[in-house]
Design an enzyme around this catalytic site. Structure first.
Site, PDB file in Angstrom:
ATOM      1  N   SER A 240       0.827  -1.207   0.000  1.00  0.00           N
ATOM      2  CA  SER A 240       0.000   0.000   0.000  1.00  0.00           C
ATOM      3  C   SER A 240       0.867   1.266   0.000  1.00  0.00           C
ATOM      4  CB  SER A 240      -0.874  -0.010   1.252  1.00  0.00           C
ATOM      5  OG  SER A 240      -0.031  -0.106   2.390  1.00  0.00           O
ATOM      6  N   GLY A 244       4.508   2.186   1.739  1.00  0.00           N
ATOM      7  CA  GLY A 244       5.598   2.750   0.937  1.00  0.00           C
ATOM      8  C   GLY A 244       6.151   4.031   1.536  1.00  0.00           C
ATOM      9  N   GLU A 261       6.769  -0.341  -5.204  1.00  0.00           N
ATOM     10  CA  GLU A 261       5.662  -0.759  -6.085  1.00  0.00           C
ATOM     11  C   GLU A 261       4.397  -0.674  -5.257  1.00  0.00           C
ATOM     12  OE1 GLU A 261       5.793  -1.455  -9.219  1.00  0.00           O
ATOM     13  OE2 GLU A 261       7.878  -1.969  -9.639  1.00  0.00           O
ATOM     14  N   CYS A 295      -3.018  -4.731  -8.037  1.00  0.00           N
ATOM     15  CA  CYS A 295      -2.580  -3.323  -8.042  1.00  0.00           C
ATOM     16  C   CYS A 295      -2.994  -2.675  -9.352  1.00  0.00           C
ATOM     17  CB  CYS A 295      -1.072  -3.234  -7.847  1.00  0.00           C
ATOM     18  SG  CYS A 295      -0.153  -4.243  -9.002  1.00  0.00           S
TER      19      CYS A 295
HETATM   20  P1  NAD Z   1       0.303  -3.870   2.770  1.00  0.00           P
HETATM   21  O1  NAD Z   1       0.894  -2.524   2.550  1.00  0.00           O
HETATM   22  O2  NAD Z   1      -0.624  -4.057   3.902  1.00  0.00           O
HETATM   23  O3  NAD Z   1       1.495  -4.936   2.993  1.00  0.00           O
HETATM   24  C1  NAD Z   1       2.442  -5.191   1.997  1.00  0.00           C
HETATM   25  C2  NAD Z   1       3.702  -5.762   2.626  1.00  0.00           C
HETATM   26  O4  NAD Z   1       4.355  -4.729   3.369  1.00  0.00           O
HETATM   27  C3  NAD Z   1       3.440  -6.892   3.629  1.00  0.00           C
HETATM   28  O5  NAD Z   1       4.478  -7.847   3.542  1.00  0.00           O
HETATM   29  C4  NAD Z   1       3.488  -6.162   4.967  1.00  0.00           C
HETATM   30  O6  NAD Z   1       3.798  -7.005   6.051  1.00  0.00           O
HETATM   31  C5  NAD Z   1       4.600  -5.164   4.697  1.00  0.00           C
HETATM   32  N1  NAD Z   1       4.588  -3.975   5.537  1.00  0.00           N
HETATM   33  C6  NAD Z   1       3.519  -3.193   5.841  1.00  0.00           C
HETATM   34  N2  NAD Z   1       3.898  -2.162   6.620  1.00  0.00           N
HETATM   35  C7  NAD Z   1       5.234  -2.288   6.796  1.00  0.00           C
HETATM   36  C8  NAD Z   1       6.220  -1.535   7.503  1.00  0.00           C
HETATM   37  N3  NAD Z   1       5.874  -0.453   8.192  1.00  0.00           N
HETATM   38  N4  NAD Z   1       7.504  -1.951   7.475  1.00  0.00           N
HETATM   39  C9  NAD Z   1       7.859  -3.044   6.756  1.00  0.00           C
HETATM   40  N5  NAD Z   1       6.968  -3.810   6.084  1.00  0.00           N
HETATM   41  C10 NAD Z   1       5.683  -3.439   6.099  1.00  0.00           C
HETATM   42  O7  NAD Z   1      -0.380  -4.309   1.397  1.00  0.00           O
HETATM   43  P2  NAD Z   1      -1.274  -5.595   1.075  1.00  0.00           P
HETATM   44  O8  NAD Z   1      -2.636  -5.409   1.662  1.00  0.00           O
HETATM   45  O9  NAD Z   1      -0.539  -6.853   1.369  1.00  0.00           O
HETATM   46  O10 NAD Z   1      -1.369  -5.488  -0.517  1.00  0.00           O
HETATM   47  C11 NAD Z   1      -2.247  -4.649  -1.193  1.00  0.00           C
HETATM   48  C12 NAD Z   1      -1.547  -3.372  -1.640  1.00  0.00           C
HETATM   49  O11 NAD Z   1      -0.374  -3.661  -2.385  1.00  0.00           O
HETATM   50  C13 NAD Z   1      -2.426  -2.557  -2.585  1.00  0.00           C
HETATM   51  O12 NAD Z   1      -2.286  -1.198  -2.281  1.00  0.00           O
HETATM   52  C14 NAD Z   1      -1.845  -2.876  -3.953  1.00  0.00           C
HETATM   53  O13 NAD Z   1      -2.116  -1.905  -4.941  1.00  0.00           O
HETATM   54  C15 NAD Z   1      -0.386  -2.962  -3.635  1.00  0.00           C
HETATM   55  N6  NAD Z   1       0.340  -3.726  -4.647  1.00  0.00           N
HETATM   56  C16 NAD Z   1       1.138  -3.037  -5.506  1.00  0.00           C
HETATM   57  C17 NAD Z   1       1.804  -3.718  -6.516  1.00  0.00           C
HETATM   58  C18 NAD Z   1       2.654  -2.993  -7.504  1.00  0.00           C
HETATM   59  O14 NAD Z   1       3.418  -3.650  -8.189  1.00  0.00           O
HETATM   60  N7  NAD Z   1       2.563  -1.681  -7.625  1.00  0.00           N
HETATM   61  C19 NAD Z   1       1.668  -5.111  -6.613  1.00  0.00           C
HETATM   62  C20 NAD Z   1       0.865  -5.775  -5.703  1.00  0.00           C
HETATM   63  C21 NAD Z   1       0.196  -5.065  -4.720  1.00  0.00           C
END
Ligand code: NAD
Length: 509
Positions: A240, A244, A261, A295
């Site tokens: 998310s 990021g 990403e 995404c």
């Molecule tokens: P999320 O942000 O909840 O988690 C993604 C990953 O980040 C997980 O492994 C999580 O444990 C880790 N994470 C979260 N906060 C963190 C922090 N503070 N420090 C370190 N690691 C952390 O996302 P999600 O619900 O798993 O996935 C959905 C999101 O991902 C959507 O926004 C989607 O658009 C995006 N996404 C983007 C792409 C791309 O290529 N642009 C691809 C797939 C998914």
């Protein structure tokens, strides 16, 4: 034939930290819950902070040796990894379906994407090209070379539990880097199954543990540690926008590198000249595929006023044909959302939408009875919305498609580019000027821009990623490999003189 659960013993407690043969886990227990029926698939003993330290130590030590393996030989090992994945395509896809709810063809497509990525990386291993440059000084030569970077941290999201890891890991491997993977806790068993398929390939090639590493654990304890770890020069993070922003800040403060990403808010413009049948098919796949949890999912359709009513009627009709159910059943187009929280979020967003003046044209209900009693299944939703509504600017990770009316192409582009995210985009048109405008520098502001193709389902050969809040990272094909290496510029003097650049005379008089 044994299921992958039996073959890799996935039903017993799994170690959440692994470097190869060595697998440990002394942290908390994580339950892998299937969104299909909320049943437990397995238990994982997460990485403790000590496990994490051990794994990263190993990744650092192994990097010293791995970087010395000639790149084409590293590529040969990735080729073998691709073959192991070919042999396990269906069973690994089944784990993906069970753990994150993707329908079988999409889950198999995800494993195929890993295989394609392995093939691509094999070729790339012989193409880590640097430039030779003409020096301004006589009898001097300049060139650029690319060296391995170090251990790379890869953080992945639940919705592409393995393909995104493969984009990063296979390129990192041929570049001479070791990899530390922190998968989503919602897809941890899939990560373990993947490593159990791949680790034996490394062992059979006589490689010590530490090339491909796994650390499963809480986003703050384990994720936070990885992000702040100065031994890890590059963090590639998928998830998310909120994640990021946090990761970007933490890594930048230690002057590390990131590939980000992040979320998308992808739109399709449907022009009056569009082949409507093509457009509807592309939009339904893009909006409903993976239950709207890609995404690159289509979230907004911007439709010309002259075809608007007809388009909406056809779209609703197409949505009425969508079969919802168990993702492993044939003929099912859409499985569950990842969990009940995702369903609750979708409902909350639909309420905000109507409060802000939007109107649901189809779907958006929670299903019940039988398998649907898990509370994780919904009907995909089409909603009429205004381009300026606050809710339309957000990425809701659920199958909600906003339909927006436009008057002229300039206005359509303004609506298109008015959101904070910039991942994927498309136009359906037969008008050359419109499609060229869309692809021009005053057209789509996204990292991906397509004509007569939807926004999702990218091929691995191109560089994948997006602009603005999507984070600016690029992964997979094209020249994305350069992010996984360090560039060195070298000047070689083969003369007997010491001329200085810019013609500087130093100490000569
Ligand atoms: P999320 O942000 O909840 O988690 C993604 C990953 O980040 C997980 O492994 C999580 O444990 C880790 N994470 C979260 N906060 C963190 C922090 N503070 N420090 C370190 N690691 C952390 O996302 P999600 O619900 O798993 O996935 C959905 C999101 O991902 C959507 O926004 C989607 O658009 C995006 N996404 C983007 C792409 C791309 O290529 N642009 C691809 C797939 C998914």
């Amino acid at each position: 034939m044994k299921s992958i659960f039996e073959k890799y013993d996935l039903t017993t407690e799994q170690a959440g930290a692994g470097a190869g043969e060595a697998q440990t886990g002394s942290g908390d227990i994580l339950h892998s819950i299937s969104p299909i029926d909320l049943q437990r698939l397995g238990n994982i003993r997460c990485a403790s902070t000590q496990d994490y330290e051990n794994i990263v130590d190993r990744a650092v030590k192994t990097f010293a040796n791995w970087r010395m393996v000639p790149a084409p030989k590293r590529g040969e090992i990735v080729r073998q990894i691709g073959d192991a994945l070919r042999d396990h395509k269906k069973p690994l896809a089944e784990v993906i379906s069970l753990e994150v709810g993707k329908i079988r063809p999409e889950a198999e497509g995800e494993v195929q994407e890993m295989i394609d990525m392995a093939d691509f990386a094999v070729g790339q291993s012989r193409m880590l090209y640097g430039l030779t440059l003409h020096s301004e000084r006589p009898d001097h030569r300049m060139y650029e070379q690319w060296h391995p970077l170090g251990p790379v941290g890869v953080i992945t999201a639940f919705n592409f539990p393995v393909a995104v890891w493969a984009w990063n890991a296979f390129i990192a491997l041929v570049c001479g880097d070791t990899v530390i993977w922190k998968p989503s806790s919602k897809a941890a068993l899939t990560a373990i199954a993947t490593m159990k398929i791949i680790w034996p390939v490394l062992r059979d090639n006589g490689l010590s543990d530490g090339v491909l590493n796994l650390v499963i654990g809480d986003r703050t304890t384990i994720g936070g540690r990885l992000v702040q770890d100065t031994r890890v020069p590059l963090i590639s993070a998928t998830g998310s926008v909120a994640m990021g922003r946090h990761v970007a800040g933490a890594v930048a403060s230690r002057l590390g590198r990131t590939i980000l990403e992040l979320g998308g808010n992808n739109a399709v413009i449907v022009a009056p000249s569009a082949d409507l049948d093509l457009a509807i098919r592309g939009i339904v796949f893009g909006a409903v595929g993976t239950a709207g949890q890609r995404c690159t999912s289509i979230r907004r359709v911007i439709v010309h006023k002259d075809i608007y009513d007809n388009f909406c009627r056809s779209l609703v009709h197409a949505y009425q044909q969508i079969q919802i159910g168990h993702p492993l059943d044939e003929d099912v187009h859409m499985g569950p959302l990842i969990d009940r929280q995702a369903v609750a979020k979708m409902q909350a967003v639909l309420k905000v939408l109507t409060d802000q003046g939007g109107r649901v044209l189809y779907g958006g209900e929670i299903l019940s009875d039988g398998i649907f009693d898990s509370g994780t299944y919904v009907t995909p939703c089409i909603a009429e919305a205004g381009p300026d509504m606050e809710i339309v600017r957000e990425e809701t990770f659920a199958p909600i498609l906003y339909v927006i009316k436009y008057d002229d192409i300039g206005q359509a582009l303004r609506f298109h580019n008015s959101v904070p995210q910039g991942l994927s985009s498309a136009i359906f048109t037969r008008d050359l000027q419109e499609s060229e405008l869309f692809l021009s520098q005053r057209g789509s502001d996204c990292g991906i821009a397509n004509v007569n193709v939807g926004t999702s389902g990218a091929e691995i050969g191109g560089a994948f990623g997006g602009e603005k809040d999507t984070g600016g990272g690029r992964e997979a094909g094209s020249d994305a490999w350069k992010s996984y290496m360090r560039r060195q510029t070298s000047t070689i003097n083969w003369s007997n003189e010491l001329p200085l650049a810019q013609g500087i005379e130093f100490g000569s008089g």
